[in-house]
Scaffold this motif. Structure first.
Motif, PDB file in Angstrom:
ATOM      1  N   ASP A  40      -1.276  -4.549  -1.343  1.00 12.46           N
ATOM      2  CA  ASP A  40      -1.575  -3.519  -0.351  1.00 12.46           C
ATOM      3  C   ASP A  40      -2.540  -2.485  -0.915  1.00 12.46           C
ATOM      4  O   ASP A  40      -3.392  -1.959  -0.190  1.00 12.46           O
ATOM      5  CB  ASP A  40      -0.279  -2.838   0.098  1.00 12.46           C
ATOM      6  CG  ASP A  40      -0.521  -1.805   1.177  1.00 12.46           C
ATOM      7  OD1 ASP A  40      -1.116  -2.153   2.213  1.00 12.46           O
ATOM      8  OD2 ASP A  40      -0.126  -0.630   0.986  1.00 12.46           O
ATOM      9  N   ARG A  41      -2.421  -2.184  -2.202  1.00  6.02           N
ATOM     10  CA  ARG A  41      -3.296  -1.183  -2.839  1.00  6.02           C
ATOM     11  C   ARG A  41      -4.709  -1.714  -3.036  1.00  6.02           C
ATOM     12  O   ARG A  41      -5.642  -0.944  -3.267  1.00  6.02           O
ATOM     13  CB  ARG A  41      -2.725  -0.766  -4.196  1.00  6.02           C
ATOM     14  CG  ARG A  41      -1.352  -0.118  -4.143  1.00  6.02           C
ATOM     15  CD  ARG A  41      -1.347   1.155  -3.311  1.00  6.02           C
ATOM     16  NE  ARG A  41      -0.021   1.765  -3.250  1.00  6.02           N
ATOM     17  CZ  ARG A  41       0.913   1.455  -2.375  1.00  6.02           C
ATOM     18  NH1 ARG A  41       0.663   0.504  -1.478  1.00  6.02           N
ATOM     19  NH2 ARG A  41       2.069   2.072  -2.377  1.00  6.02           N
ATOM     20  N   THR A  44      -7.541  -4.151   2.491  1.00 10.96           N
ATOM     21  CA  THR A  44      -7.020  -4.855   3.668  1.00 10.96           C
ATOM     22  C   THR A  44      -6.753  -6.313   3.321  1.00 10.96           C
ATOM     23  O   THR A  44      -7.684  -7.108   3.165  1.00 10.96           O
ATOM     24  CB  THR A  44      -8.029  -4.787   4.827  1.00 10.96           C
ATOM     25  OG1 THR A  44      -8.352  -3.419   5.085  1.00 10.96           O
ATOM     26  CG2 THR A  44      -7.418  -5.413   6.079  1.00 10.96           C
ATOM     27  N   HIS A  50      -0.999 -11.815   2.496  1.00 12.16           N
ATOM     28  CA  HIS A  50       0.323 -11.384   2.976  1.00 12.16           C
ATOM     29  C   HIS A  50       1.378 -12.429   2.612  1.00 12.16           C
ATOM     30  O   HIS A  50       2.451 -12.102   2.096  1.00 12.16           O
ATOM     31  CB  HIS A  50       0.303 -11.196   4.495  1.00 12.16           C
ATOM     32  CG  HIS A  50      -0.304  -9.907   4.951  1.00 12.16           C
ATOM     33  ND1 HIS A  50       0.142  -8.676   4.523  1.00 12.16           N
ATOM     34  CD2 HIS A  50      -1.320  -9.657   5.821  1.00 12.16           C
ATOM     35  CE1 HIS A  50      -0.557  -7.718   5.099  1.00 12.16           C
ATOM     36  NE2 HIS A  50      -1.455  -8.287   5.891  1.00 12.16           N
ATOM     37  N   PHE A 113       6.849  -5.275   4.701  1.00  9.81           N
ATOM     38  CA  PHE A 113       6.708  -3.846   4.985  1.00  9.81           C
ATOM     39  C   PHE A 113       5.701  -3.186   4.048  1.00  9.81           C
ATOM     40  O   PHE A 113       4.810  -2.439   4.479  1.00  9.81           O
ATOM     41  CB  PHE A 113       8.069  -3.162   4.868  1.00  9.81           C
ATOM     42  CG  PHE A 113       8.027  -1.672   5.050  1.00  9.81           C
ATOM     43  CD1 PHE A 113       7.896  -1.117   6.316  1.00  9.81           C
ATOM     44  CD2 PHE A 113       8.099  -0.814   3.952  1.00  9.81           C
ATOM     45  CE1 PHE A 113       7.843   0.260   6.492  1.00  9.81           C
ATOM     46  CE2 PHE A 113       8.048   0.564   4.118  1.00  9.81           C
ATOM     47  CZ  PHE A 113       7.911   1.102   5.391  1.00  9.81           C
ATOM     48  N   LEU A 114       5.820  -3.462   2.765  1.00 13.19           N
ATOM     49  CA  LEU A 114       4.944  -2.837   1.774  1.00 13.19           C
ATOM     50  C   LEU A 114       3.503  -3.338   1.879  1.00 13.19           C
ATOM     51  O   LEU A 114       2.564  -2.605   1.577  1.00 13.19           O
ATOM     52  CB  LEU A 114       5.482  -3.078   0.367  1.00 13.19           C
ATOM     53  CG  LEU A 114       6.762  -2.312   0.010  1.00 13.19           C
ATOM     54  CD1 LEU A 114       7.277  -2.722  -1.359  1.00 13.19           C
ATOM     55  CD2 LEU A 114       6.511  -0.801   0.045  1.00 13.19           C
ATOM     56  N   SER A 115       3.341  -4.587   2.294  1.00 14.93           N
ATOM     57  CA  SER A 115       1.975  -5.116   2.469  1.00 14.93           C
ATOM     58  C   SER A 115       1.426  -4.800   3.862  1.00 14.93           C
ATOM     59  O   SER A 115       0.312  -5.185   4.198  1.00 14.93           O
ATOM     60  CB  SER A 115       1.957  -6.625   2.240  1.00 14.93           C
ATOM     61  OG  SER A 115       2.706  -7.301   3.236  1.00 14.93           O
ATOM     62  N   GLU A 116       2.263  -4.120   4.677  1.00  7.09           N
ATOM     63  CA  GLU A 116       1.881  -3.682   6.029  1.00  7.09           C
ATOM     64  C   GLU A 116       1.507  -4.854   6.935  1.00  7.09           C
ATOM     65  O   GLU A 116       0.562  -4.778   7.722  1.00  7.09           O
ATOM     66  CB  GLU A 116       0.735  -2.664   5.968  1.00  7.09           C
ATOM     67  CG  GLU A 116       1.111  -1.397   5.210  1.00  7.09           C
ATOM     68  CD  GLU A 116      -0.012  -0.373   5.189  1.00  7.09           C
ATOM     69  OE1 GLU A 116      -1.112  -0.687   5.701  1.00  7.09           O
ATOM     70  OE2 GLU A 116       0.210   0.722   4.657  1.00  7.09           O
ATOM     71  N   TYR A 117       2.270  -5.949   6.799  1.00 10.38           N
ATOM     72  CA  TYR A 117       2.022  -7.109   7.661  1.00 10.38           C
ATOM     73  C   TYR A 117       2.727  -6.914   9.000  1.00 10.38           C
ATOM     74  O   TYR A 117       3.921  -6.641   9.060  1.00 10.38           O
ATOM     75  CB  TYR A 117       2.528  -8.384   6.998  1.00 10.38           C
ATOM     76  CG  TYR A 117       2.458  -9.588   7.919  1.00 10.38           C
ATOM     77  CD1 TYR A 117       1.234 -10.002   8.451  1.00 10.38           C
ATOM     78  CD2 TYR A 117       3.605 -10.289   8.270  1.00 10.38           C
ATOM     79  CE1 TYR A 117       1.153 -11.077   9.309  1.00 10.38           C
ATOM     80  CE2 TYR A 117       3.536 -11.383   9.120  1.00 10.38           C
ATOM     81  CZ  TYR A 117       2.310 -11.769   9.635  1.00 10.38           C
ATOM     82  OH  TYR A 117       2.236 -12.841  10.489  1.00 10.38           O
ATOM     83  N   GLN A 118       1.982  -7.053  10.076  1.00  7.56           N
ATOM     84  CA  GLN A 118       2.517  -6.911  11.426  1.00  7.56           C
ATOM     85  C   GLN A 118       2.195  -8.174  12.223  1.00  7.56           C
ATOM     86  O   GLN A 118       1.048  -8.380  12.633  1.00  7.56           O
ATOM     87  CB  GLN A 118       1.922  -5.679  12.119  1.00  7.56           C
ATOM     88  CG  GLN A 118       2.277  -4.371  11.429  1.00  7.56           C
ATOM     89  CD  GLN A 118       1.676  -3.163  12.122  1.00  7.56           C
ATOM     90  OE1 GLN A 118       0.793  -3.295  12.974  1.00  7.56           O
ATOM     91  NE2 GLN A 118       2.141  -1.982  11.765  1.00  7.56           N
TER      92      GLN A 118
END
Length: 235
Positions: A40-41, A44, A50, A113-118
């Motif tokens: 994530d850091r 994108t 992911h 959640f931490l990798s912001e996968y939706q």
């Protein structure tokens, strides 16, 4: 056939106590979460990125931890006692897999959640992730039955780890090496395929096929695991 929840609960509690005392195995569950935070850091992340951390969660928690739990029972010769107990095969397998199931769901959730996968299709992805959890636990159980100790389990799980974790990346070279297209049917590849296809326009079949493929893998591995368990039980 009646299933005793008390027996399943007792096996679960015993596994939790054994797991909490094994520091090396306990630390493993944090690796996918740390990897997800790291990716994530970096900016994108893509779908492949992911699912690198998500598939690693499946491998390290659902498969590796489960394999070690079974192997530890064999090393202490307590699995044999469990096989000879009044507990049914399904109760033993469910009880032995319950801790890994709970841990995997938690780790996968935090990795996503931490990798912001939706996910574009939340319901389909949740079903696929739950099915994948069952598949990887079944693989871990099967490999654990062939291992005599935790050390041996750590080696036994390596081929499966390499195949399921890096198989999806091998598909990218299928045009040059057609045989690699077989890796497309791995559960880990199907999970990524489902994630990608739902990002754009898709049909119900596009969603259904990956889920059915993962389900077929579950049936095959579960039947094989039950057969090996029964064989070792009767030996």
């Amino acid at each position: 056939m009646m299933i005793s929840m008390q027996r399943i609960k007792a096996i679960f509690i015993k596994d939790y106590k054994d797991f909490s005392r094994n520091t090396a195995v306990f630390i493993v569950i944090f690796l996918p979460i740390l990897m997800a935070a790291f990716f994530d850091r970096m900016g994108t992340p893509s779908i492949d990125t992911h699912f690198m951390s998500i598939n690693m969660a499946f491998i390290l928690v659902a498969t590796y931890v489960q394999c070690c739990l079974i192997a530890e029972e064999k090393e202490k010769n307590t699995l044999r006692n469990l096989m000879l107990s009044p507990a049914k095969t399904v109760e033993i397998l469910l009880g032995k897999g319950l801790l890994s199931f709970v841990l995997t769901i938690i780790v996968v959730f935090f990795s996503a959640f931490l990798s912001e996968y939706q996910p574009a299709e939340m319901t389909a992805m949740v079903i696929a992730l739950l099915l994948s959890t069952v598949f990887y636990i079944s693989v871990g159980t099967l490999l654990g039955l062939f291992s005599k100790s935790i050390v041996e389990a750590s080696v036994t799980v390596l081929p499966a780890m390499g195949l399921l974790l890096f198989g999806p990346f091998a598909v990218h070279f299928a045009e040059k090496y057609p045989v690699l297209s077989l890796f497309e049917w791995l559960p880990s590849s199907q999970l990524i395929e489902l994630a990608k296809v739902t990002e754009g326009s898709h049909t119900s079949a596009d969603i259904l096929i990956p889920i059915l493929v993962i389900t077929a893998w579950i049936v095959c591995i579960s039947l094989l695991t039950a057969w090996v368990f029964q064989k070792q039980k009767s030996d």
